[in-house]
Design an enzyme around this catalytic site. Sequence first.
Site, PDB file in Angstrom:
ATOM      1  N   LYS A  95     -40.963  -0.394  15.589  1.00  0.00           N
ATOM      2  CA  LYS A  95     -40.174  -0.555  16.807  1.00  0.00           C
ATOM      3  C   LYS A  95     -40.561  -1.779  17.623  1.00  0.00           C
ATOM      4  CE  LYS A  95     -38.806   2.038  20.950  1.00  0.00           C
ATOM      5  NZ  LYS A  95     -38.963   3.283  21.711  1.00  0.00           N
ATOM      6  N   TRP A 112     -28.901  -6.917  30.054  1.00  0.00           N
ATOM      7  CA  TRP A 112     -29.784  -7.674  29.163  1.00  0.00           C
ATOM      8  C   TRP A 112     -29.667  -9.170  29.451  1.00  0.00           C
ATOM      9  CZ3 TRP A 112     -29.510 -11.520  25.501  1.00  0.00           C
ATOM     10  CH2 TRP A 112     -30.629 -11.666  24.673  1.00  0.00           C
ATOM     11  N   THR A 116     -33.553  -0.600  28.599  1.00  0.00           N
ATOM     12  CA  THR A 116     -33.010  -1.789  29.258  1.00  0.00           C
ATOM     13  C   THR A 116     -31.980  -1.385  30.310  1.00  0.00           C
ATOM     14  OG1 THR A 116     -33.358  -3.071  27.240  1.00  0.00           O
ATOM     15  CG2 THR A 116     -31.809  -3.970  28.852  1.00  0.00           C
ATOM     16  N   ARG A 167     -41.430   6.130  30.468  1.00  0.00           N
ATOM     17  CA  ARG A 167     -42.571   6.531  29.660  1.00  0.00           C
ATOM     18  C   ARG A 167     -43.423   5.311  29.313  1.00  0.00           C
ATOM     19  NH1 ARG A 167     -39.984   9.183  24.616  1.00  0.00           N
ATOM     20  NH2 ARG A 167     -38.427   7.597  25.063  1.00  0.00           N
ATOM     21  N   PHE A 218     -34.535   8.962  22.822  1.00  0.00           N
ATOM     22  CA  PHE A 218     -33.506   9.047  21.787  1.00  0.00           C
ATOM     23  C   PHE A 218     -32.155   9.485  22.358  1.00  0.00           C
ATOM     24  CE2 PHE A 218     -37.382   9.645  19.005  1.00  0.00           C
ATOM     25  CZ  PHE A 218     -37.356   8.358  18.512  1.00  0.00           C
ATOM     26  N   LYS A 242     -31.305   1.773  25.811  1.00  0.00           N
ATOM     27  CA  LYS A 242     -31.446   2.804  26.854  1.00  0.00           C
ATOM     28  C   LYS A 242     -32.453   2.406  27.946  1.00  0.00           C
ATOM     29  CE  LYS A 242     -32.712   6.698  25.153  1.00  0.00           C
ATOM     30  NZ  LYS A 242     -34.164   6.595  25.377  1.00  0.00           N
ATOM     31  N   PHE A 286     -22.044  -6.713  24.097  1.00  0.00           N
ATOM     32  CA  PHE A 286     -22.524  -7.619  23.054  1.00  0.00           C
ATOM     33  C   PHE A 286     -21.502  -8.741  22.873  1.00  0.00           C
ATOM     34  CE2 PHE A 286     -25.556  -4.403  22.116  1.00  0.00           C
ATOM     35  CZ  PHE A 286     -26.548  -4.979  21.328  1.00  0.00           C
ATOM     36  N   ALA A 336     -39.657  12.083  21.701  1.00  0.00           N
ATOM     37  CA  ALA A 336     -38.547  13.020  21.923  1.00  0.00           C
ATOM     38  C   ALA A 336     -38.127  13.760  20.658  1.00  0.00           C
ATOM     39  CB  ALA A 336     -37.349  12.280  22.506  1.00  0.00           C
TER      40      ALA A 336
END
Length: 556
Positions: A105, A409, A73, A94, A301, A71, A381, A273
């Site tokens: 994480k 990405w 990214t 954020r 999230f 998200k 991907f 969140a």
Amino acid sequence: MKTDVQIGQEAKMIHINEVAQKIGIEEDYLSHYGKYKAKVSLDLFDKYKDKKDGKLILVTAINPTPAGEGKTTTNIGLSMGLNKIGKKAITTLREPSLGPSFGMKGGAAGGGYAQVVPMEDINLHFTGDFHAITASHNLISALLDNHMHQGNVLGIDSRRVVWKRVLDMNDRALRNIVVGLGGKPNGVPREDGFDITVASEIMAIFCLAHDLEDLKRRVGDIIVAYTFAGEPVTARDLKAEGAVALIMKDAMAPNLVQTLENTPALIHGGPFANIAHGCNSLIATQMGLKLADYTVTEAGFGADLGAEKFFNIASRFGNLKPDATVIVATVRALKYNGGVKKDELGNENLDALAKGFGNLEKHIENIKKFGVPAVVALNKFPTDTEAEVKFVLENCERLGAKAVLSDVWANGGDGGVEMAKAVVEVCENQKSNFKPLYEVESTIKEKIETIAKEIYGAEGVDFTKKCAKEIANIEKLGLDKMPICMAKTQYSLSDDPTLLGRPTGFRITVRDIRVAKGAGFLVALTGEIMTMPGLPKVPAANNMDILPSGEIVGLF
């Protein structure tokens, strides 16, 4: 393959003054933190007060999975893609919390060729905003305990202190503690505990306040305890708001940095969140709207948490009117929602994809309930097959949501051009009719039931006896006419993290409800949500180091 840290360290950053010039910020409005970071003075609002706001784009996602969605990214890549097609864009994000960074994480500054930099600074102490929030919160705690020790004129019931201390670190051993031990000179013994800084009401206030005076007013409204007679005691009663504002005076200014392609980025605030409202500061978002044609923001999230709170809480308080929403998904994550194990996600499985697609379908439906057009960004991907990609894109279009592949990405802004064009097309051709889901004047139970039924797809809500008693007390005190901030697992639309995809036939159980009067909302707790996380068996911190050369390894 290069790591995110290596890519970030190789970035060709430009001086922060040049970044500021791209969006019309003169050097006089900057307070520099070295060459590549600066705080932007709130006086800038006076300069642009009559300027029409740009477009506001919210980036959200399906429910998170171990497969990854991307998200942040996507947010960063979209802002860079918009600049590639000639739109003046800015991203607002954020600030990462140290707890998750050193826990499971890792860092949170994007990934691959869609990052904000200097990522090492952003993921560590940055400009000290979280330290200011931690100090402000704990100052109130110190004043509270000191008041009880010095005679307790307010009649505070030590058994009904609701203001815990905070620390920006995952430390389960501090969840429940006892303070004031050691005899009379050391205070009044009582049970206490720690939350993580990003769960602090000061953090929520920081992200919802319009300016320092608004912050001071909101801090004064914080309920820290109750008296023996059951009356609320506020931070204003402790005369804490002035000192807190003093600590927070520099933190209130948004932080300006840049992406790998030198797109301006405002990074400010960082409430979780799943236990808070999950959006960056209103100040940063509102500043972005004055400075750019397109402001790309995000909510934490999945859309059932972050987006719902962005619409019902942040947009309500900030008078924001989102123009479009980007829902991030991946083929891998959808197959995981369809029951495929993590080590088998690289294999084509159209049946599991169809089953897991229900999760994305529900989020698309939810965004439409707020009257905001939706664009689906399918993160690419290498293991995605042509048939799988075609299935997702076609079914999104069937649901009335523009769907595009995103490859930010691997390719940065170039990989986000198609997504950027789709967002511009939607903004220009589909009018947003944004409206919050419920009225704050509704009862507490009605508001919670509306969220549970409409957003989660629950059949109904069950309230524990403890929660029902607390709701009655809140209504008696006249504190019920506020938005609801749901504390719920991020992994499922339900309150059970094991129910993936689009579960049906379930009910939500609300076990407790807390008043965040300063922030301006009520927190409804479901499931086993912890306001102080713990570290995993092998914390990310174990693999971090700084080499003699100054190179940082393992941060992301």
